[in-house]
Write a protein that holds these residues in place. Structure first.
Motif, mmCIF file in Angstrom:
data_model
loop_
_atom_site.group_PDB
_atom_site.id
_atom_site.type_symbol
_atom_site.label_atom_id
_atom_site.label_comp_id
_atom_site.label_asym_id
_atom_site.label_seq_id
_atom_site.Cartn_x
_atom_site.Cartn_y
_atom_site.Cartn_z
ATOM 1 N N GLN A 78 0.833 -1.187 0.000
ATOM 2 C CA GLN A 78 0.000 0.000 0.000
ATOM 3 C C GLN A 78 0.875 1.247 0.000
ATOM 4 N N ALA A 79 0.402 2.275 -0.718
ATOM 5 C CA ALA A 79 1.161 3.518 -0.824
ATOM 6 C C ALA A 79 0.201 4.696 -0.769
ATOM 7 N N ASP A 80 0.651 5.769 -0.152
ATOM 8 C CA ASP A 80 -0.141 6.986 0.003
ATOM 9 C C ASP A 80 -0.549 7.523 -1.375
ATOM 10 N N PRO A 81 -1.854 7.675 -1.641
ATOM 11 C CA PRO A 81 -2.287 8.115 -2.969
ATOM 12 C C PRO A 81 -1.997 9.581 -3.267
ATOM 13 N N HIS A 82 -1.424 10.308 -2.305
ATOM 14 C CA HIS A 82 -1.100 11.719 -2.515
ATOM 15 C C HIS A 82 0.409 11.957 -2.535
ATOM 16 N N ASP A 83 1.185 10.898 -2.457
ATOM 17 C CA ASP A 83 2.641 11.044 -2.312
ATOM 18 C C ASP A 83 3.381 10.220 -3.362
ATOM 19 N N PRO A 84 3.858 10.845 -4.439
ATOM 20 C CA PRO A 84 4.587 10.082 -5.467
ATOM 21 C C PRO A 84 5.789 9.325 -4.914
ATOM 22 N N SER A 85 6.445 9.888 -3.899
ATOM 23 C CA SER A 85 7.631 9.212 -3.362
ATOM 24 C C SER A 85 7.277 7.884 -2.706
ATOM 25 N N ALA A 86 6.054 7.764 -2.186
ATOM 26 C CA ALA A 86 5.637 6.491 -1.584
ATOM 27 C C ALA A 86 5.505 5.417 -2.655
ATOM 28 N N TRP A 87 5.046 5.775 -3.855
ATOM 29 C CA TRP A 87 4.929 4.814 -4.955
ATOM 30 C C TRP A 87 6.302 4.464 -5.498
ATOM 31 N N GLU A 88 7.184 5.444 -5.554
ATOM 32 C CA GLU A 88 8.570 5.174 -5.929
ATOM 33 C C GLU A 88 9.183 4.161 -4.969
ATOM 34 N N ALA A 89 9.002 4.372 -3.677
ATOM 35 C CA ALA A 89 9.600 3.485 -2.680
ATOM 36 C C ALA A 89 9.033 2.078 -2.778
ATOM 37 N N ALA A 90 7.714 1.949 -2.981
ATOM 38 C CA ALA A 90 7.098 0.625 -3.071
ATOM 39 C C ALA A 90 7.623 -0.145 -4.273
ATOM 40 N N LEU A 91 7.738 0.518 -5.407
ATOM 41 C CA LEU A 91 8.216 -0.168 -6.613
ATOM 42 C C LEU A 91 9.692 -0.536 -6.483
ATOM 43 N N LEU A 92 10.474 0.309 -5.855
ATOM 44 C CA LEU A 92 11.882 -0.028 -5.657
ATOM 45 C C LEU A 92 12.026 -1.206 -4.691
ATOM 46 N N ARG A 93 11.165 -1.276 -3.690
ATOM 47 C CA ARG A 93 11.187 -2.443 -2.794
ATOM 48 C C ARG A 93 10.899 -3.721 -3.578
ATOM 49 N N LEU A 94 9.879 -3.678 -4.439
ATOM 50 C CA LEU A 94 9.552 -4.869 -5.225
ATOM 51 C C LEU A 94 10.704 -5.274 -6.123
#
Length: 359
Positions: A303-319
């Protein structure tokens, strides 16, 4: 044993485009057909559509002389007299009493910016009429039910949850030629649907992929909304964002199976088929913690904060970088979504019909 009253289905959806709502309707019709033995199942369609959507046990009848909304509001309820009418795509005749309507979500009320004024009002009006007059409402998740009940459309005991299936993705063989044509390496891209409806929140993903750490990863946005449409809306997609347009089922399966993740940053969803389809094929999801997405993705999603692009960056880098994480999410997610089959959906729908209209 006496046969029960016939079960009619509003077949207006056959003439519409290939949206998720219309996919659900067609899959439910096909799932119902082999389950019914004690009542007639008949797909009522506008004139000229008699040859479409046939399947085992499905009778398709063109009725009336009208088309479009006039057919749905006037011809359809007249020809559905004496039976139960299922409406599987949010809309139904305003005068209908002997029927059930599937409301996939409450977004006509909760995400008004995503809809034109007239369409939004029509959706709200029809939802209220269905909840007040008909035998009950159908919906696709516990979250969606809670919203419909909270809006006062119908009491909880008259709103019935029928989760979508997702096993249709297993039918079409993957057509991997598309990956080569788009220059995509397995696990080198994330997948989402191209959509400019505000609640879908896709510009958030485009902003995430503009961040330097994702420069070497590709975002694939599938569907009819292309780069020019995003640019016209003030959203500039970088060179690492690819728009393949519409794809067929085999191409979509290839994209889903080979993606690093299926991304769904929506601010609300009644169900959320794309990430569940991905999980059915063993691809993890990255989702916003919104709407029904946590409910239907379970342990297969980050799950990633829908208002924070950096949270999506972090999730994809973790994967991409964290050893074993993607495999664990894929395994647990696939086991979790195995419950979402069209057979199960058809059985549940028939149980509801037999409960609210047993005769």
């Amino acid at each position: 044993m006496a046969r029960k009253a016939p079960l009619f289905i509003n077949g207006k959806f056959i003439s519409a485009g290939p949206t998720a709502v219309h996919r659900v309707a067609l899959e439910l019709v096909k799932a119902l057909a082999p389950l019914i033995s004690d009542r007639e199942l008949c797909l009522l369609v506008p004139p000229g559509l008699a040859q479409l959507a046939h399947g085992p046990g499905i009778q398709t009848h063109p009725v009336g002389g009208l088309k479009g909304n006039a057919w749905e509001q006037i011809s359809l309820p007249w020809h559905a007299r004496g039976g139960v009418l299922l409406n599987l795509c949010n809309r139904s005749p305003l005068v209908l009493r002997n029927g059930l309507t599937l409301l996939h979500d409450a977004q006509a009320f909760t995400a008004p910016r995503s809809y034109a004024f007239a369409g939004r009002l029509a959706g709200q009006w029809q939802a209220r009429a269905a909840g007040r007059r008909q035998l009950g409402l159908l919906t696709v998740s516990d979250f969606a039910k809670s919203e419909l009940v909270g809006l006062g459309l119908a009491p909880a005991e008259r709103v019935h949850v029928i989760p979508n299936g997702a096993d249709h993705v297993l039918r079409a063989p993957p057509q991997t030629e598309l990956l080569a044509r788009l220059g995509l390496a397995p696990r080198g891209y994330a997948l989402a649907l191209a959509n400019l409806m505000p609640h879908k929140n896709i510009p958030l993903l485009i902003r995430a992929f503009a961040r330097p750490a994702l420069a070497g990863m590709t975002l694939v946005l599938v569907g009819g909304t292309g780069r020019a449409a995003f640019a016209a809306a003030g959203v500039t997609a970088g060179a690492n964002v690819v728009f393949p347009g519409y794809v067929n089922d085999g191409e979509m399966r290839a994209l889903q199976e080979n993606a690093l993740a299926v991304c769904t940053p929506s601010l609300t969803e009644g169900f959320g088929l794309p990430p569940v389809e991905g999980l059915m094929l063993g691809t993890p999801a990255v989702i916003a913690p919104c709407g029904a997405l946590p409910e239907v993705c379970g342990p297969g999603a980050l799950q990633a904060d829908p208002h924070d692009p950096s949270a999506w960056e972090a999730a994809l880098l973790r994967l991409r970088d964290e050893s074993g994480l993607r495999a664990r999410l894929a395994r647990d997610g696939r086991a979790f979504v195995a419950r979402f089959t069209w057979h199960a959906a058809g059985r549940r729908l028939l149980e509801v019909v037999d409960t609210v209209a047993p005769g």
